[in-house]
Design a protein around this motif. Structure first.
Motif, PDB file in Angstrom:
ATOM      1  N   THR A  54       0.835  -1.201   0.000  1.00 45.76           N
ATOM      2  CA  THR A  54       0.000   0.000   0.000  1.00 45.76           C
ATOM      3  C   THR A  54       0.869   1.250   0.000  1.00 45.76           C
ATOM      4  OG1 THR A  54      -1.772  -1.170   1.156  1.00 45.76           O
ATOM      5  CG2 THR A  54      -1.824   1.236   1.229  1.00 45.76           C
ATOM      6  N   ALA A  55       1.864   1.294   0.869  1.00 43.04           N
ATOM      7  CA  ALA A  55       2.750   2.467   0.966  1.00 43.04           C
ATOM      8  C   ALA A  55       3.505   2.706  -0.336  1.00 43.04           C
ATOM      9  CB  ALA A  55       3.726   2.289   2.122  1.00 43.04           C
ATOM     10  N   GLU A  56       3.889   1.627  -1.015  1.00 39.08           N
ATOM     11  CA  GLU A  56       4.656   1.745  -2.260  1.00 39.08           C
ATOM     12  C   GLU A  56       3.763   1.830  -3.495  1.00 39.08           C
ATOM     13  OE1 GLU A  56       7.945   2.217  -2.448  1.00 39.08           O
ATOM     14  OE2 GLU A  56       7.940   2.248  -0.253  1.00 39.08           O
ATOM     15  N   LYS A  57       2.443   1.798  -3.275  1.00 38.17           N
ATOM     16  CA  LYS A  57       1.451   1.939  -4.342  1.00 38.17           C
ATOM     17  C   LYS A  57       1.533   0.834  -5.402  1.00 38.17           C
ATOM     18  CE  LYS A  57       0.683   6.756  -3.650  1.00 38.17           C
ATOM     19  NZ  LYS A  57       1.576   7.680  -3.108  1.00 38.17           N
ATOM     20  N   PHE A  58       1.749  -0.401  -4.931  1.00 30.27           N
ATOM     21  CA  PHE A  58       1.669  -1.571  -5.806  1.00 30.27           C
ATOM     22  C   PHE A  58       0.236  -2.085  -5.730  1.00 30.27           C
ATOM     23  CE2 PHE A  58       6.224  -1.592  -5.503  1.00 30.27           C
ATOM     24  CZ  PHE A  58       6.658  -2.253  -6.634  1.00 30.27           C
ATOM     25  N   GLY A  59      -0.374  -2.350  -6.866  1.00 34.37           N
ATOM     26  CA  GLY A  59      -1.724  -2.891  -6.881  1.00 34.37           C
ATOM     27  C   GLY A  59      -1.740  -4.338  -6.412  1.00 34.37           C
ATOM     28  N   PHE A  60      -2.722  -4.701  -5.640  1.00 36.86           N
ATOM     29  CA  PHE A  60      -2.858  -6.073  -5.147  1.00 36.86           C
ATOM     30  C   PHE A  60      -4.288  -6.289  -4.705  1.00 36.86           C
ATOM     31  CE2 PHE A  60      -2.128  -3.556  -1.409  1.00 36.86           C
ATOM     32  CZ  PHE A  60      -2.904  -4.140  -0.424  1.00 36.86           C
ATOM     33  N   VAL A  61      -4.645  -7.533  -4.506  1.00 31.46           N
ATOM     34  CA  VAL A  61      -5.914  -7.907  -3.886  1.00 31.46           C
ATOM     35  C   VAL A  61      -5.581  -8.862  -2.746  1.00 31.46           C
ATOM     36  CG1 VAL A  61      -7.334  -7.592  -5.949  1.00 31.46           C
ATOM     37  CG2 VAL A  61      -6.334  -9.819  -5.490  1.00 31.46           C
ATOM     38  N   VAL A  62      -6.458  -8.938  -1.779  1.00 33.93           N
ATOM     39  CA  VAL A  62      -6.259  -9.859  -0.657  1.00 33.93           C
ATOM     40  C   VAL A  62      -7.108 -11.097  -0.916  1.00 33.93           C
ATOM     41  CG1 VAL A  62      -6.482 -10.184   1.824  1.00 33.93           C
ATOM     42  CG2 VAL A  62      -5.811  -7.952   0.920  1.00 33.93           C
ATOM     43  N   GLY A  63      -6.465 -12.241  -0.884  1.00 33.47           N
ATOM     44  CA  GLY A  63      -7.168 -13.499  -1.102  1.00 33.47           C
ATOM     45  C   GLY A  63      -7.925 -13.942   0.133  1.00 33.47           C
ATOM     46  N   GLY A  64      -8.710 -14.975  -0.011  1.00 34.88           N
ATOM     47  CA  GLY A  64      -9.474 -15.528   1.094  1.00 34.88           C
ATOM     48  C   GLY A  64      -8.602 -16.021   2.233  1.00 34.88           C
ATOM     49  N   ASP A  65      -7.340 -16.280   1.919  1.00 35.37           N
ATOM     50  CA  ASP A  65      -6.399 -16.734   2.950  1.00 35.37           C
ATOM     51  C   ASP A  65      -5.737 -15.578   3.687  1.00 35.37           C
ATOM     52  OD1 ASP A  65      -4.756 -15.751   0.954  1.00 35.37           O
ATOM     53  OD2 ASP A  65      -3.625 -17.601   0.682  1.00 35.37           O
ATOM     54  N   GLY A  66      -6.088 -14.337   3.315  1.00 34.39           N
ATOM     55  CA  GLY A  66      -5.532 -13.164   3.982  1.00 34.39           C
ATOM     56  C   GLY A  66      -4.198 -12.698   3.422  1.00 34.39           C
ATOM     57  N   HIS A  67      -3.692 -13.377   2.407  1.00 28.47           N
ATOM     58  CA  HIS A  67      -2.417 -13.013   1.799  1.00 28.47           C
ATOM     59  C   HIS A  67      -2.641 -12.111   0.586  1.00 28.47           C
ATOM     60  CE1 HIS A  67       0.305 -15.829   3.947  1.00 28.47           C
ATOM     61  NE2 HIS A  67      -0.853 -16.467   4.160  1.00 28.47           N
ATOM     62  N   PRO A  68      -1.752 -11.121   0.380  1.00 25.99           N
ATOM     63  CA  PRO A  68      -1.891 -10.265  -0.797  1.00 25.99           C
ATOM     64  C   PRO A  68      -1.533 -11.037  -2.064  1.00 25.99           C
ATOM     65  CG  PRO A  68       0.136  -9.732   0.358  1.00 25.99           C
ATOM     66  CD  PRO A  68      -0.601 -10.740   1.204  1.00 25.99           C
ATOM     67  N   LYS A  69      -2.298 -10.793  -3.105  1.00 20.25           N
ATOM     68  CA  LYS A  69      -2.053 -11.406  -4.409  1.00 20.25           C
ATOM     69  C   LYS A  69      -1.608 -10.284  -5.337  1.00 20.25           C
ATOM     70  CE  LYS A  69      -3.931 -15.065  -2.634  1.00 20.25           C
ATOM     71  NZ  LYS A  69      -3.089 -15.953  -1.875  1.00 20.25           N
ATOM     72  N   VAL A  70      -0.402 -10.432  -5.894  1.00 16.76           N
ATOM     73  CA  VAL A  70       0.201  -9.396  -6.718  1.00 16.76           C
ATOM     74  C   VAL A  70       0.455  -9.972  -8.107  1.00 16.76           C
ATOM     75  CG1 VAL A  70       2.139  -7.790  -6.925  1.00 16.76           C
ATOM     76  CG2 VAL A  70       1.349  -8.491  -4.657  1.00 16.76           C
ATOM     77  N   LEU A  71      -0.003  -9.260  -9.120  1.00 16.87           N
ATOM     78  CA  LEU A  71       0.253  -9.703 -10.482  1.00 16.87           C
ATOM     79  C   LEU A  71       1.716  -9.482 -10.833  1.00 16.87           C
ATOM     80  CD1 LEU A  71      -2.869  -8.375 -12.423  1.00 16.87           C
ATOM     81  CD2 LEU A  71      -2.283 -10.749 -11.949  1.00 16.87           C
ATOM     82  N   ARG A  72       2.322 -10.475 -11.431  1.00 14.87           N
ATOM     83  CA  ARG A  72       3.719 -10.399 -11.835  1.00 14.87           C
ATOM     84  C   ARG A  72       3.957  -9.221 -12.785  1.00 14.87           C
ATOM     85  NH1 ARG A  72       6.976 -14.242 -11.005  1.00 14.87           N
ATOM     86  NH2 ARG A  72       5.333 -15.770 -10.779  1.00 14.87           N
ATOM     87  N   ASP A  73       3.029  -8.985 -13.733  1.00 18.70           N
ATOM     88  CA  ASP A  73       3.177  -7.890 -14.694  1.00 18.70           C
ATOM     89  C   ASP A  73       3.206  -6.524 -14.020  1.00 18.70           C
ATOM     90  OD1 ASP A  73       3.369  -9.573 -16.851  1.00 18.70           O
ATOM     91  OD2 ASP A  73       1.311  -9.257 -17.548  1.00 18.70           O
ATOM     92  N   VAL A  74       2.466  -6.361 -12.920  1.00 15.58           N
ATOM     93  CA  VAL A  74       2.464  -5.084 -12.193  1.00 15.58           C
ATOM     94  C   VAL A  74       3.860  -4.791 -11.663  1.00 15.58           C
ATOM     95  CG1 VAL A  74       1.613  -3.918 -10.115  1.00 15.58           C
ATOM     96  CG2 VAL A  74       0.027  -5.178 -11.564  1.00 15.58           C
ATOM     97  N   VAL A  75       4.478  -5.784 -11.079  1.00 16.13           N
ATOM     98  CA  VAL A  75       5.818  -5.606 -10.502  1.00 16.13           C
ATOM     99  C   VAL A  75       6.838  -5.381 -11.610  1.00 16.13           C
ATOM    100  CG1 VAL A  75       7.634  -6.690  -9.139  1.00 16.13           C
ATOM    101  CG2 VAL A  75       5.239  -6.919  -8.456  1.00 16.13           C
ATOM    102  N   LEU A  76       6.766  -6.190 -12.656  1.00 15.90           N
ATOM    103  CA  LEU A  76       7.727  -6.043 -13.748  1.00 15.90           C
ATOM    104  C   LEU A  76       7.643  -4.666 -14.397  1.00 15.90           C
ATOM    105  CD1 LEU A  76       7.463  -9.572 -15.412  1.00 15.90           C
ATOM    106  CD2 LEU A  76       9.325  -8.666 -14.011  1.00 15.90           C
ATOM    107  N   SER A  77       6.434  -4.174 -14.606  1.00 16.90           N
ATOM    108  CA  SER A  77       6.305  -2.856 -15.230  1.00 16.90           C
ATOM    109  C   SER A  77       6.791  -1.750 -14.295  1.00 16.90           C
ATOM    110  CB  SER A  77       4.862  -2.597 -15.672  1.00 16.90           C
ATOM    111  OG  SER A  77       4.009  -2.490 -14.566  1.00 16.90           O
ATOM    112  N   ARG A  78       6.534  -1.884 -13.006  1.00 19.27           N
ATOM    113  CA  ARG A  78       7.022  -0.888 -12.034  1.00 19.27           C
ATOM    114  C   ARG A  78       8.538  -0.855 -11.966  1.00 19.27           C
ATOM    115  NH1 ARG A  78       4.436   0.968  -7.335  1.00 19.27           N
ATOM    116  NH2 ARG A  78       6.392   1.983  -6.851  1.00 19.27           N
TER     117      ARG A  78
END
Length: 66
Positions: free
Chosen positions: A25-49
């Motif tokens: 959140t602080a670094e403004k990376f997009g993510f969603v939180v899964g049902g297990d409580g863990h953040p899910k981050v798309l690989r393409d989001v990180v690569l483009s950043r």
């Protein structure tokens, strides 16, 4: 598609999901939180950043609808 849990930990520097979410959140990376409580981050989001050049290979695209 999605980064592995270990890749998210490596990216954020944290093992606990709550700390990972705070960092993402602080670094403004997009993510969603899964049902297990863990953040899910798309690989393409990180690569483009991080400035990766996208290849012309066509892959399935994930579309999030709100």
């Amino acid at each position: 598609m999605f980064m592995t849990p270990q890749e998210v930990a490596d990216l954020t520097g944290y093992q606990k999901p709550s700390k990972q979410i705070a960092w993402l959140t602080a670094e403004k990376f997009g993510f969603v939180v899964g049902g297990d409580g863990h953040p899910k981050v798309l690989r393409d989001v990180v690569l483009s950043r991080l400035g990766a050049v996208k290849t012309s290979k066509k892959e399935p695209q994930l579309r999030l609808t709100g």
